[in-house]
Design an enzyme around this catalytic site. Structure first.
Site, PDB file in Angstrom:
ATOM      1  N   ASP A  11     -80.587  55.081 -27.858  1.00 33.47           N
ATOM      2  CA  ASP A  11     -80.099  54.168 -28.949  1.00 33.47           C
ATOM      3  C   ASP A  11     -80.511  54.840 -30.556  1.00 33.47           C
ATOM      4  O   ASP A  11     -81.646  55.739 -30.652  1.00 33.47           O
ATOM      5  CB  ASP A  11     -80.409  52.707 -28.957  1.00 33.47           C
ATOM      6  CG  ASP A  11     -81.859  52.287 -28.940  1.00 33.47           C
ATOM      7  OD1 ASP A  11     -82.723  53.112 -29.394  1.00 33.47           O
ATOM      8  OD2 ASP A  11     -82.266  51.172 -29.005  1.00 33.47           O
ATOM      9  N   HIS A  12     -80.542  53.979 -31.479  1.00 37.43           N
ATOM     10  CA  HIS A  12     -80.862  54.547 -32.893  1.00 37.43           C
ATOM     11  C   HIS A  12     -82.336  54.712 -33.058  1.00 37.43           C
ATOM     12  O   HIS A  12     -82.871  55.573 -33.870  1.00 37.43           O
ATOM     13  CB  HIS A  12     -80.433  53.519 -34.003  1.00 37.43           C
ATOM     14  CG  HIS A  12     -80.954  52.285 -33.684  1.00 37.43           C
ATOM     15  ND1 HIS A  12     -80.328  51.449 -32.590  1.00 37.43           N
ATOM     16  CD2 HIS A  12     -81.901  51.532 -34.349  1.00 37.43           C
ATOM     17  CE1 HIS A  12     -81.073  50.126 -32.821  1.00 37.43           C
ATOM     18  NE2 HIS A  12     -81.797  50.224 -33.661  1.00 37.43           N
ATOM     19  N   GLY A  69     -85.979  51.542 -27.642  1.00 40.44           N
ATOM     20  CA  GLY A  69     -87.384  51.284 -28.224  1.00 40.44           C
ATOM     21  C   GLY A  69     -88.554  51.148 -27.160  1.00 40.44           C
ATOM     22  O   GLY A  69     -89.509  51.901 -26.992  1.00 40.44           O
ATOM     23  N   GLY A  71     -87.402  51.172 -23.545  1.00 39.50           N
ATOM     24  CA  GLY A  71     -86.729  51.749 -22.157  1.00 39.50           C
ATOM     25  C   GLY A  71     -86.331  50.520 -21.408  1.00 39.50           C
ATOM     26  O   GLY A  71     -85.590  50.643 -20.369  1.00 39.50           O
ATOM     27  N   VAL A  72     -86.374  49.364 -21.870  1.00 40.54           N
ATOM     28  CA  VAL A  72     -86.098  48.269 -21.139  1.00 40.54           C
ATOM     29  C   VAL A  72     -84.596  47.917 -21.400  1.00 40.54           C
ATOM     30  O   VAL A  72     -83.726  47.850 -20.220  1.00 40.54           O
ATOM     31  CB  VAL A  72     -86.888  46.948 -21.544  1.00 40.54           C
ATOM     32  CG1 VAL A  72     -86.353  45.647 -20.676  1.00 40.54           C
ATOM     33  CG2 VAL A  72     -88.532  47.063 -21.233  1.00 40.54           C
ATOM     34  N   GLY A  73     -84.003  47.681 -22.566  1.00 39.16           N
ATOM     35  CA  GLY A  73     -82.735  47.432 -22.558  1.00 39.16           C
ATOM     36  C   GLY A  73     -81.717  48.169 -21.897  1.00 39.16           C
ATOM     37  O   GLY A  73     -80.820  47.889 -20.998  1.00 39.16           O
ATOM     38  N   ASN A 102     -88.343  55.196  -4.021  1.00 39.86           N
ATOM     39  CA  ASN A 102     -87.421  54.396  -4.219  1.00 39.86           C
ATOM     40  C   ASN A 102     -85.891  55.233  -4.725  1.00 39.86           C
ATOM     41  O   ASN A 102     -84.915  54.654  -5.019  1.00 39.86           O
ATOM     42  CB  ASN A 102     -87.569  53.608  -5.728  1.00 39.86           C
ATOM     43  CG  ASN A 102     -88.993  52.929  -5.521  1.00 39.86           C
ATOM     44  OD1 ASN A 102     -89.815  53.251  -6.379  1.00 39.86           O
ATOM     45  ND2 ASN A 102     -88.978  51.910  -4.668  1.00 39.86           N
ATOM     46  N   ARG A 112     -90.824  53.808 -28.736  1.00 36.44           N
ATOM     47  CA  ARG A 112     -91.791  53.136 -29.346  1.00 36.44           C
ATOM     48  C   ARG A 112     -93.008  52.828 -28.438  1.00 36.44           C
ATOM     49  O   ARG A 112     -94.038  52.002 -28.899  1.00 36.44           O
ATOM     50  CB  ARG A 112     -91.436  51.567 -29.781  1.00 36.44           C
ATOM     51  CG  ARG A 112     -90.335  51.832 -30.934  1.00 36.44           C
ATOM     52  CD  ARG A 112     -89.571  50.386 -31.245  1.00 36.44           C
ATOM     53  NE  ARG A 112     -88.842  50.464 -32.510  1.00 36.44           N
ATOM     54  CZ  ARG A 112     -87.973  49.530 -32.674  1.00 36.44           C
ATOM     55  NH1 ARG A 112     -87.573  48.579 -31.863  1.00 36.44           N
ATOM     56  NH2 ARG A 112     -87.313  49.753 -33.908  1.00 36.44           N
ATOM     57  N   ARG A 135     -88.856  55.855   6.154  1.00 39.30           N
ATOM     58  CA  ARG A 135     -89.038  54.418   6.182  1.00 39.30           C
ATOM     59  C   ARG A 135     -88.486  53.590   4.883  1.00 39.30           C
ATOM     60  O   ARG A 135     -88.194  52.501   4.817  1.00 39.30           O
ATOM     61  CB  ARG A 135     -90.560  53.926   6.273  1.00 39.30           C
ATOM     62  CG  ARG A 135     -91.569  54.115   5.066  1.00 39.30           C
ATOM     63  CD  ARG A 135     -92.894  53.981   5.284  1.00 39.30           C
ATOM     64  NE  ARG A 135     -93.425  54.237   4.244  1.00 39.30           N
ATOM     65  CZ  ARG A 135     -94.326  55.167   3.512  1.00 39.30           C
ATOM     66  NH1 ARG A 135     -93.843  56.237   4.165  1.00 39.30           N
ATOM     67  NH2 ARG A 135     -95.110  54.944   2.620  1.00 39.30           N
ATOM     68  N   HIS A 136     -88.585  54.538   3.725  1.00 41.57           N
ATOM     69  CA  HIS A 136     -88.036  54.034   2.533  1.00 41.57           C
ATOM     70  C   HIS A 136     -86.562  53.735   2.322  1.00 41.57           C
ATOM     71  O   HIS A 136     -86.071  52.706   1.752  1.00 41.57           O
ATOM     72  CB  HIS A 136     -88.159  54.930   1.342  1.00 41.57           C
ATOM     73  CG  HIS A 136     -89.719  55.355   1.226  1.00 41.57           C
ATOM     74  ND1 HIS A 136     -90.708  54.386   1.073  1.00 41.57           N
ATOM     75  CD2 HIS A 136     -90.643  56.376   1.520  1.00 41.57           C
ATOM     76  CE1 HIS A 136     -91.633  54.903   0.894  1.00 41.57           C
ATOM     77  NE2 HIS A 136     -91.870  56.274   1.201  1.00 41.57           N
TER      78      HIS A 136
END
Ligand code: RB5
Length: 157
Positions: A11-12, A69, A71-73, A102, A112, A135-136
């Site tokens: 993003d920006h 910012g 990495g979550v969104g 995983n 950020r 196993r994974h």
């Protein structure tokens, strides 16, 4: 090199970091398709998260790199697409283990939150690790079961 062709989105908030990571990967011989914004005008992260995720899920690219910012969104956006397993991390250990255990196909981090050198370490760790299977796979199959059926047989036992 398990991943050769990558998509990158941002993003920006993360234009500069995206450009640095893209150049860093290209220097190493990766093909990197940029679907993020190149402007610092406000830009909604789900657009980039979705675009990268669709390219990964369809097999057009091998993996995706997502930067906003925190990495979550952008990782939440990617994880809404079927078949995507996106890790958000701020250190390389989780990035490496997310590949080995995983089988993540996207990695996200925050411009950020981490500096450029840590961002490079995260990318190196993520791209350098291989899924271990074994196993994974049972647990990955459960993730797919939840995703496709919104239920989990093992949780009823
Ligand atoms: C933008 O202000 C910010 O919300 C975004 O970059 C990201 O951190 C969201 O998760």
């Amino acid at each position: 090199m398990a991943f050769k062709k990558l998509a990158i989105g941002n993003d920006h908030v993360a234009v500069e970091m995206k450009n640095e990571i893209m150049a860093y990967l290209q220097e190493q011989g990766y093909e990197v398709i940029n679907v993020g914004t190149d402007s610092t005008e406000r830009f909604n992260y789900p657009v980039s998260g979705y675009k990268v995720a669709k390219m990964v899920a369809s097999g057009e690219v091998d993996g995706g790199i997502l930067i906003c910012g925190t990495g979550v969104g952008i990782s939440l956006s990617a994880n809404k697409v079927h078949g995507i397993r996106c890790v958000t991390c701020s250190e390389p250990y989780s990035a490496r283990l997310s590949r080995q255990h995983n089988n993540t196909n996207c990695v996200a981090f925050g411009a950020r939150v981490v500096g450029i050198e840590t961002a490079k370490d995260i990318v190196d760790a993520w791209l350098g690790a291989e899924y271990e299977g074994g196993r994974h796979q049972v647990r990955i199959d459960m993730l797919t079961e939840i995703e496709t059926t919104q239920a989990l047989a093992a949780a009823q036992e």
